[in-house]
Design a protein around this motif. Sequence first.
Motif, PDB file in Angstrom:
ATOM      1  N   VAL A 115       0.781  -1.156   0.027  1.00  0.00           N
ATOM      2  CA  VAL A 115       0.032  -0.071   0.002  1.00  0.00           C
ATOM      3  C   VAL A 115       0.804   1.358   0.192  1.00  0.00           C
ATOM      4  N   LEU A 116       1.793   1.405   0.927  1.00  0.00           N
ATOM      5  CA  LEU A 116       2.618   2.430   1.002  1.00  0.00           C
ATOM      6  C   LEU A 116       3.524   2.601  -0.299  1.00  0.00           C
ATOM      7  N   GLY A 117       4.160   1.455  -0.961  1.00  0.00           N
ATOM      8  CA  GLY A 117       4.888   1.539  -1.978  1.00  0.00           C
ATOM      9  C   GLY A 117       3.991   2.082  -2.969  1.00  0.00           C
ATOM     10  N   SER A 118       3.032   1.687  -3.175  1.00  0.00           N
ATOM     11  CA  SER A 118       2.186   2.143  -4.265  1.00  0.00           C
ATOM     12  C   SER A 118       1.661   3.373  -4.284  1.00  0.00           C
ATOM     13  N   LYS A 119       1.981   4.123  -3.022  1.00  0.00           N
ATOM     14  CA  LYS A 119       1.634   5.653  -2.946  1.00  0.00           C
ATOM     15  C   LYS A 119       3.064   6.524  -3.048  1.00  0.00           C
ATOM     16  N   GLY A 120       4.030   5.548  -3.443  1.00  0.00           N
ATOM     17  CA  GLY A 120       5.414   6.392  -3.662  1.00  0.00           C
ATOM     18  C   GLY A 120       6.393   6.370  -2.697  1.00  0.00           C
ATOM     19  N   ALA A 121       6.218   5.550  -1.664  1.00  0.00           N
ATOM     20  CA  ALA A 121       7.313   5.419  -0.480  1.00  0.00           C
ATOM     21  C   ALA A 121       8.429   4.644  -0.881  1.00  0.00           C
ATOM     22  N   HIS A 122       9.441   4.721  -0.350  1.00  0.00           N
ATOM     23  CA  HIS A 122      10.725   3.853  -0.596  1.00  0.00           C
ATOM     24  C   HIS A 122      10.502   2.957   0.638  1.00  0.00           C
TER      25      HIS A 122
END
Length: 268
Positions: free
Chosen positions: A24-31
């Motif tokens: 979820v966080l990665g899909s929002k652009g988090a590393h």
Amino acid sequence: MEIRNRRVLITGGSSGIGLALAQVLGSKGAHVAISGRQSDRLNTAIASLSAAGVAARAITADVATQSGRDATVAGALEALGGVDILVNNAGGVRAGRLENTADAEILAMIEVDLVAPILLTRALLPSLRESGDSAVVNVASGIALIGMPFYTTYAAVKAGLAHFGEALRRELAGEGIHVMTAYPGATETPMMRTSRAGAELGFVREPALAVADAICAGLQENAFEVIRGGEAREQMITLNRNDPAALDRRFAGMKAALEDAVRDHSAL
């Protein structure tokens, strides 16, 4: 909090809520960097994230040990260059009567569910401070809010984690580090595979992605807590506060069935 470009470390990220949150966080652009004890499971998790369009780094380490915690911190700083969001998600459980729970099982729950989050958070505070807008997410449990029979130690350590987060949030107020606690209910994860407790005993399982979505939304809103379970859970929390004896009677009525359903529940 803005999620894009945040550097996120998720412990226990090879499966369950941790893996779902990485997605979820990665899909929002988090590393994202995920840690876990078993390299094969981490590799599988990294592959599944890649298939979902999320690039993540893996850190093989056991956060229940000091060497594992040191390796987790060092690995995250090397992989990400710093940490803006720490998710203390790694956890272990052993259900059953307290008198039948081995010392090693009790100590394992204390180490991974309580000691590890405290020491990892302390170790990463310098990096979190550098960010200027960072967060610590502690994944507790609904059992931290409503103590259930046959989960005595687990309830204790998860409640301890919740109060650690509450106290730390107040300690760090105004210093650029937000602290949030998540209270998942029964969730469809590998940790629950050995439990036979179902909806008839109040264990209505929801997908890990639903919990991850809620945690992400809580981060974006700078929420203090995320409680899963809906209206039924809220009613139980209120009843536990206002008339705990009534909840005692409810548990007494299902005690034998619950003990049988969770006696083999172990994920350590």
